[in-house]
Scaffold this motif. Sequence first.
Motif, PDB file in Angstrom:
ATOM      1  N   ARG A  37       0.826  -1.191   0.000  1.00  0.00           N
ATOM      2  CA  ARG A  37       0.000   0.000   0.000  1.00  0.00           C
ATOM      3  C   ARG A  37       0.869   1.253   0.000  1.00  0.00           C
ATOM      4  NH1 ARG A  37      -1.169   2.210   5.097  1.00  0.00           N
ATOM      5  NH2 ARG A  37      -0.189   1.130   6.847  1.00  0.00           N
ATOM      6  N   LEU A  38       0.297   2.361  -0.458  1.00  0.00           N
ATOM      7  CA  LEU A  38       1.048   3.595  -0.694  1.00  0.00           C
ATOM      8  C   LEU A  38       1.870   4.023   0.516  1.00  0.00           C
ATOM      9  CD1 LEU A  38       1.718   6.034  -2.463  1.00  0.00           C
ATOM     10  CD2 LEU A  38      -0.410   7.096  -1.682  1.00  0.00           C
ATOM     11  N   ALA A  39       1.262   3.987   1.699  1.00  0.00           N
ATOM     12  CA  ALA A  39       1.963   4.481   2.888  1.00  0.00           C
ATOM     13  C   ALA A  39       3.197   3.659   3.226  1.00  0.00           C
ATOM     14  CB  ALA A  39       1.004   4.490   4.080  1.00  0.00           C
ATOM     15  N   ALA A  40       3.214   2.391   2.810  1.00  0.00           N
ATOM     16  CA  ALA A  40       4.328   1.502   3.150  1.00  0.00           C
ATOM     17  C   ALA A  40       5.362   1.375   2.033  1.00  0.00           C
ATOM     18  CB  ALA A  40       3.785   0.118   3.506  1.00  0.00           C
ATOM     19  N   GLN A  41       5.153   2.071   0.924  1.00  0.00           N
ATOM     20  CA  GLN A  41       6.070   1.927  -0.208  1.00  0.00           C
ATOM     21  C   GLN A  41       7.420   2.565   0.067  1.00  0.00           C
ATOM     22  OE1 GLN A  41       4.161   3.385  -3.788  1.00  0.00           O
ATOM     23  NE2 GLN A  41       2.503   1.885  -3.649  1.00  0.00           N
ATOM     24  N   ASP A  42       8.471   1.971  -0.517  1.00  0.00           N
ATOM     25  CA  ASP A  42       9.817   2.524  -0.447  1.00  0.00           C
ATOM     26  C   ASP A  42       9.909   3.667  -1.450  1.00  0.00           C
ATOM     27  OD1 ASP A  42      12.483   3.146  -0.513  1.00  0.00           O
ATOM     28  OD2 ASP A  42      13.177   1.131  -1.066  1.00  0.00           O
ATOM     29  N   ARG A  43       9.858   4.900  -0.959  1.00  0.00           N
ATOM     30  CA  ARG A  43       9.817   6.055  -1.857  1.00  0.00           C
ATOM     31  C   ARG A  43      11.129   6.273  -2.586  1.00  0.00           C
ATOM     32  NH1 ARG A  43       5.060   9.836   0.260  1.00  0.00           N
ATOM     33  NH2 ARG A  43       3.828   8.116   1.102  1.00  0.00           N
ATOM     34  N   GLY A  44      12.169   5.613  -2.142  1.00  0.00           N
ATOM     35  CA  GLY A  44      13.434   5.667  -2.867  1.00  0.00           C
ATOM     36  C   GLY A  44      13.365   4.935  -4.197  1.00  0.00           C
ATOM     37  N   ARG A  45      12.347   4.092  -4.368  1.00  0.00           N
ATOM     38  CA  ARG A  45      12.173   3.363  -5.628  1.00  0.00           C
ATOM     39  C   ARG A  45      11.272   4.112  -6.603  1.00  0.00           C
ATOM     40  NH1 ARG A  45      10.429  -2.632  -4.891  1.00  0.00           N
ATOM     41  NH2 ARG A  45      11.322  -2.728  -6.997  1.00  0.00           N
ATOM     42  N   TRP A  46      10.710   5.227  -6.185  1.00  0.00           N
ATOM     43  CA  TRP A  46       9.886   6.024  -7.090  1.00  0.00           C
ATOM     44  C   TRP A  46      10.768   6.680  -8.146  1.00  0.00           C
ATOM     45  CZ3 TRP A  46       5.973   9.046  -3.489  1.00  0.00           C
ATOM     46  CH2 TRP A  46       5.125   8.110  -2.870  1.00  0.00           C
ATOM     47  N   ASP A  47      10.243   6.825  -9.345  1.00  0.00           N
ATOM     48  CA  ASP A  47      10.979   7.413 -10.471  1.00  0.00           C
ATOM     49  C   ASP A  47      10.857   8.931 -10.393  1.00  0.00           C
ATOM     50  OD1 ASP A  47      11.804   8.383 -12.994  1.00  0.00           O
ATOM     51  OD2 ASP A  47      11.311   6.475 -13.949  1.00  0.00           O
ATOM     52  N   THR A  48      11.902   9.590  -9.899  1.00  0.00           N
ATOM     53  CA  THR A  48      11.840  11.036  -9.691  1.00  0.00           C
ATOM     54  C   THR A  48      11.765  11.814 -11.003  1.00  0.00           C
ATOM     55  OG1 THR A  48      14.266  11.087  -9.543  1.00  0.00           O
ATOM     56  CG2 THR A  48      13.032  10.926  -7.480  1.00  0.00           C
ATOM     57  N   ALA A  49      12.336  11.272 -12.072  1.00  0.00           N
ATOM     58  CA  ALA A  49      12.272  11.960 -13.367  1.00  0.00           C
ATOM     59  C   ALA A  49      10.833  12.007 -13.881  1.00  0.00           C
ATOM     60  CB  ALA A  49      13.181  11.266 -14.379  1.00  0.00           C
ATOM     61  N   LEU A  50      10.123  10.875 -13.751  1.00  0.00           N
ATOM     62  CA  LEU A  50       8.721  10.858 -14.170  1.00  0.00           C
ATOM     63  C   LEU A  50       7.873  11.788 -13.302  1.00  0.00           C
ATOM     64  CD1 LEU A  50       7.760   7.149 -15.030  1.00  0.00           C
ATOM     65  CD2 LEU A  50       8.172   9.056 -16.591  1.00  0.00           C
ATOM     66  N   ILE A  51       8.177  11.829 -12.000  1.00  0.00           N
ATOM     67  CA  ILE A  51       7.436  12.714 -11.103  1.00  0.00           C
ATOM     68  C   ILE A  51       7.648  14.170 -11.514  1.00  0.00           C
ATOM     69  CG2 ILE A  51       7.312  13.606  -8.744  1.00  0.00           C
ATOM     70  CD1 ILE A  51       7.880  10.735  -7.787  1.00  0.00           C
ATOM     71  N   ALA A  52       8.894  14.534 -11.771  1.00  0.00           N
ATOM     72  CA  ALA A  52       9.193  15.915 -12.165  1.00  0.00           C
ATOM     73  C   ALA A  52       8.493  16.281 -13.466  1.00  0.00           C
ATOM     74  CB  ALA A  52      10.706  16.093 -12.306  1.00  0.00           C
ATOM     75  N   GLU A  53       8.506  15.356 -14.429  1.00  0.00           N
ATOM     76  CA  GLU A  53       7.832  15.628 -15.696  1.00  0.00           C
ATOM     77  C   GLU A  53       6.325  15.767 -15.493  1.00  0.00           C
ATOM     78  OE1 GLU A  53       7.242  13.763 -20.205  1.00  0.00           O
ATOM     79  OE2 GLU A  53       8.244  12.575 -18.652  1.00  0.00           O
ATOM     80  N   GLY A  54       5.756  14.870 -14.694  1.00  0.00           N
ATOM     81  CA  GLY A  54       4.319  14.928 -14.449  1.00  0.00           C
ATOM     82  C   GLY A  54       3.905  16.218 -13.770  1.00  0.00           C
ATOM     83  N   VAL A  55       4.675  16.655 -12.777  1.00  0.00           N
ATOM     84  CA  VAL A  55       4.360  17.897 -12.061  1.00  0.00           C
ATOM     85  C   VAL A  55       4.460  19.091 -12.997  1.00  0.00           C
ATOM     86  CG1 VAL A  55       5.159  19.463 -10.256  1.00  0.00           C
ATOM     87  CG2 VAL A  55       4.977  17.005  -9.780  1.00  0.00           C
ATOM     88  N   GLU A  56       5.485  19.120 -13.831  1.00  0.00           N
ATOM     89  CA  GLU A  56       5.656  20.239 -14.760  1.00  0.00           C
ATOM     90  C   GLU A  56       4.484  20.329 -15.744  1.00  0.00           C
ATOM     91  OE1 GLU A  56       8.896  21.910 -18.082  1.00  0.00           O
ATOM     92  OE2 GLU A  56       9.236  19.993 -17.050  1.00  0.00           O
ATOM     93  N   ILE A  57       4.070  19.178 -16.283  1.00  0.00           N
ATOM     94  CA  ILE A  57       2.937  19.158 -17.214  1.00  0.00           C
ATOM     95  C   ILE A  57       1.663  19.597 -16.507  1.00  0.00           C
ATOM     96  CG2 ILE A  57       1.449  17.621 -18.579  1.00  0.00           C
ATOM     97  CD1 ILE A  57       3.981  15.975 -19.190  1.00  0.00           C
TER      98      ILE A  57
END
Length: 378
Positions: free
Chosen positions: A224-244
């Motif tokens: 579940r989201l709260a227990a996910q290892d946020r170090g495994r999140w793709d920061t490049a995709l997050i940055a692109e998504g936020v910018e769009i």
Amino acid sequence: MNFRELTPSVIGVLVRRGAGFAAAEDAVQDALIDAVRVWPDEPPRDPLGWLVTVAWRRYLDATRADAARRRREDVVSEEPAPGPAASVDDTLQLYFLCAHPSLTPASAVALTLRAVGGLTTRQIADAYLVPEATMAQRISRAKRTVSGVRFDQPGDVATVLRVLYLVFNEGYSGDVDLAAEAIRLTRQLAASVDHPEVAGLLALMLLHHARRRARTDESGSLVRLAAQDRGRWDTALIAEGVEILQAALARDRLGEFQAQAAIAALHADAPAAEETDWVQIVEWYDELVALTGSPVVRLNRAVAVGEADGARAGLKALADLDAGLPRHAAAAAYLHERDGDPATAARLYAEAARRATTTPERDHLTRQAARLNALLDS
């Protein structure tokens, strides 16, 4: 060379020359098979022109072989000379055609993957875990349904977006990653039409896809989201998504996909689960409820209220909703557990597991029920 990216343009050329959509799509699929066989040894200088020429010949052959269509021979008897194909982007028209309102959602998705995505019937069938013959029938029926639709009729962007979101939510299986395919197709759409909701959907997909690697553990179990290892999140995709998303919101034409993306961005922005800005998430859910009136959105809002204002407040918001809603029992179980009622939570987790529509979700909910029952027995 990615054959699939050329598919919409080739179909568009054949349709403008007078071919029906179904016949054009069949001819292009035949041409793509030839390309897979020929291009590795003899790559063409003009791939689009090569595909147009070969597909048109295939269409002519099929037309001439059909006795019932001999009256059309005077239209198709002269074959255009080979040469560079005109640069006309028909992708957008194909999106609208494949998302025609007369099609069921399942048929619209299949036709979009075939005509716009360039996937084979077998690939689509494998992705949806159905027999190839079943998928072939579904696609054939869809093509017959839209065969009389004019290619230049205006389409509904909202319908196209719903179809793409359906593709994305199917995830992935077989040799085709449907989530990645949905992102690819949505990028194509965003390049073809200037619409803030198209950007909103693309941002939403990127922000959700960024968390993909962290959604399951080594055994394949859901995390579940709260227990996910946020170090495994793709920061490049997050940055692109936020910018769009920011560019779309700046246009002040809020739609449901932008609001959903804003919620996803707030989750992505939190360094840890306990730092999530739940108050702002509830505010975005309020916007989403106003836009859609969706009971499912209200259910998700109730969970967010439980995080922002306490489990009792969340349960109060949940009490106004139909208990038969998908994931209602799971949401109630979570909020009852947070409210210090493990017995009720365990019962509801077990009920939610019985209603689950996927194996990973069912297994996750079953484990939650077992965990609480073990605590109650200790």
